[in-house]
Design an enzyme around this catalytic site. Structure first.
Site, PDB file in Angstrom:
ATOM      1  CG  ASP A  33      -2.056  -0.955   1.104  1.00 23.33           C
ATOM      2  OD1 ASP A  33      -2.411  -1.287  -0.043  1.00 23.33           O
ATOM      3  OD2 ASP A  33      -2.589  -1.396   2.142  1.00 23.33           O
ATOM      4  CG  HIS A 319      30.660  11.753 -18.723  1.00 23.40           C
ATOM      5  ND1 HIS A 319      30.849  13.105 -18.531  1.00 23.40           N
ATOM      6  CD2 HIS A 319      31.359  11.140 -17.740  1.00 23.40           C
ATOM      7  CE1 HIS A 319      31.604  13.297 -17.462  1.00 23.40           C
ATOM      8  NE2 HIS A 319      31.944  12.122 -16.966  1.00 23.40           N
TER       9      HIS A 319
END
Ligand SMILES: [Mn+2]
Length: 405
Positions: A33, A319
């Site tokens: 939940d 990168h």
């Protein structure tokens, strides 16, 4: 109201008869939940200022409608207050508000008279309903216009980004002062959790707290290893304040003193970063920082005998040197203009983050093995050139060693 002003500015670009639809995120289940903490969709947040989940805004030159969750006494006991349909017109300054459940019946009415509908499809449950309603309507990309607006930050946005930069700088400083051998990466990481929350800020992204060879793993997020005496610690962490991100990386010696080999590599990355930042100004091509940083790193690695003269730099620097920064840490906005690289404009914010990552290899002197270094700051383009929002944080070798003493 700021958000309506943005809507107007957007509509003025889209021309007469344009209708904009923008949806926020739904709550996401984590397990059982339990939901993940909710974060509104940046486009929706930017245009409406409304931070509840499960909402859709529809606006044109004439009209502003919002679909949102209805008041629900039972749910509100568990999950907290909802704005609801009745209060929405006054609080959000909309012409009308409908329950989100009425989207399917009301949206076709709103679309009816529009010449062109602007909407970006993204996979979520609300999307299916919107797509159904748009099945026979001429639709154009909203992001093409909206994301160019988001790319240029106004004074309020810059103030929020400065705030998230300041909190992030302070926290990196605390981490430098508290890090020491035999701590675990997550213990240093908890300094960021605690200090960000102390300012009611959140992590803008999952932080990287990477000791030694983990620094060579670009997206290392396990953060569960012990910090060894003699290794470096690479930390890539930044917070988000009211939706605006900071993105900072620092690399420093866990024991407070750089080894000679670490010092050599660190100085190359720092020289590359400083030179890249110095080149950033209005009308400069946005690929320039990467070109400058790559050249300096390449020459530095050749000088140390780590990279062959004709070797591939990507082995050690794989990168880019930066990305747009704003409400999203990798923010929206084009990098190209037509088929040309675009130029910097006043109000853009970019990161500058060169690095060198040296993995174990027979061809490299072992003293350089497992050194991973990145230095990242956040840079606002100004009339006169640029302003480093994260300027306050130590990055010279002497400064870092002094701070850690
Ligand atoms: Mn970054």
């Amino acid at each position: 109201m700021k958000n309506q002003h943005r809507q107007q500015k957007l509509l003025n670009q889209l021309g007469a008869g344009a209708l904009v639809i923008v949806a926020t995120n739904l709550e996401q289940l984590r397990n059982g939940d339990v939901h993940y903490p909710f974060r509104p969709h940046s486009d929706f947040w930017y245009l409406t200022g409304f931070t509840e989940p499960e909402a859709v805004a529809v606006f044109s030159q004439e009209d502003y409608t919002i679909f949102l969750r209805e008041k629900d006494q039972k749910r509100e006991i568990w999950d907290g207050e909802r704005l609801g349909v009745d209060a929405a017109p006054e609080i959000l300054k909309v012409n009308q508000a409908y329950p989100i459940g009425a989207l399917k019946t009301q949206l076709p009415q709103l679309i009816k008279n529009a010449t062109t509908v602007y909407y970006d499809f993204k996979p979520c449950a609300l999307d299916d309903t919107i797509m159904e309603c748009l099945a026979t309507t001429k639709t154009q990309s909203l992001g093409k216009y909206l994301h160019e607006m988001r790319l240029i930050k106004d004074d309020d946005e810059i103030a929020l980004m400065q705030k998230s930069a300041d909190i992030s700088v302070e926290t990196h400083q605390m981490a430098m002062q508290q890090a020491k051998p035999d701590l675990f990466e997550y213990e240093v990481g908890s300094i960021f959790d605690g200090n960000f929350r102390r300012y009611n800020a959140e992590h803008a992204y999952t932080p990287i707290v990477a000791g030694g060879k983990n620094g060579c793993v670009l997206h290392y997020i396990k953060n569960n290893q012990v910090l060894n005496d003699g290794d470096l610690l690479l930390i890539d962490a930044g917070c988000e304040v009211q939706g605006y991100a900071a993105d900072i990386t620092r690399t420093f010696p866990i024991n407070g003193t750089f080894s000679n080999a670490q010092r050599q590599i660190y100085q190359i990355v720092l020289d590359a970063q400083l030179a890249a930042i110095a080149a950033i100004k209005p009308n400069e091509v946005i690929t320039t920082p990467h070109k400058i940083a790559s050249q300096i790193i390449q020459q530095g690695l050749i000088n140390l005998g780590i990279l062959a003269k004709n070797g591939d730099l990507k082995q050690f620097y794989m990168h880019g040197t930066g990305h747009w920064l704003g409400m999203d840490v990798h923010d929206v906005g084009r990098y190209q203009q037509g088929n040309q690289d675009r130029k910097y404009e006043v109000g853009m914010v970019t990161t500058v983050e060169p690095g060198i990552y040296i993995r174990k290899s027979d061809k490299i002197n072992p003293k350089y093995w497992d050194i991973g270094i990145r230095i990242e700051d956040d840079v606002l383009i100004t009339k006169g050139g640029n302003r480093v929002l994260t300027q306050g944080l130590a990055k010279e070798i002497d400064e870092i060693e002094g701070l850690m003493r």
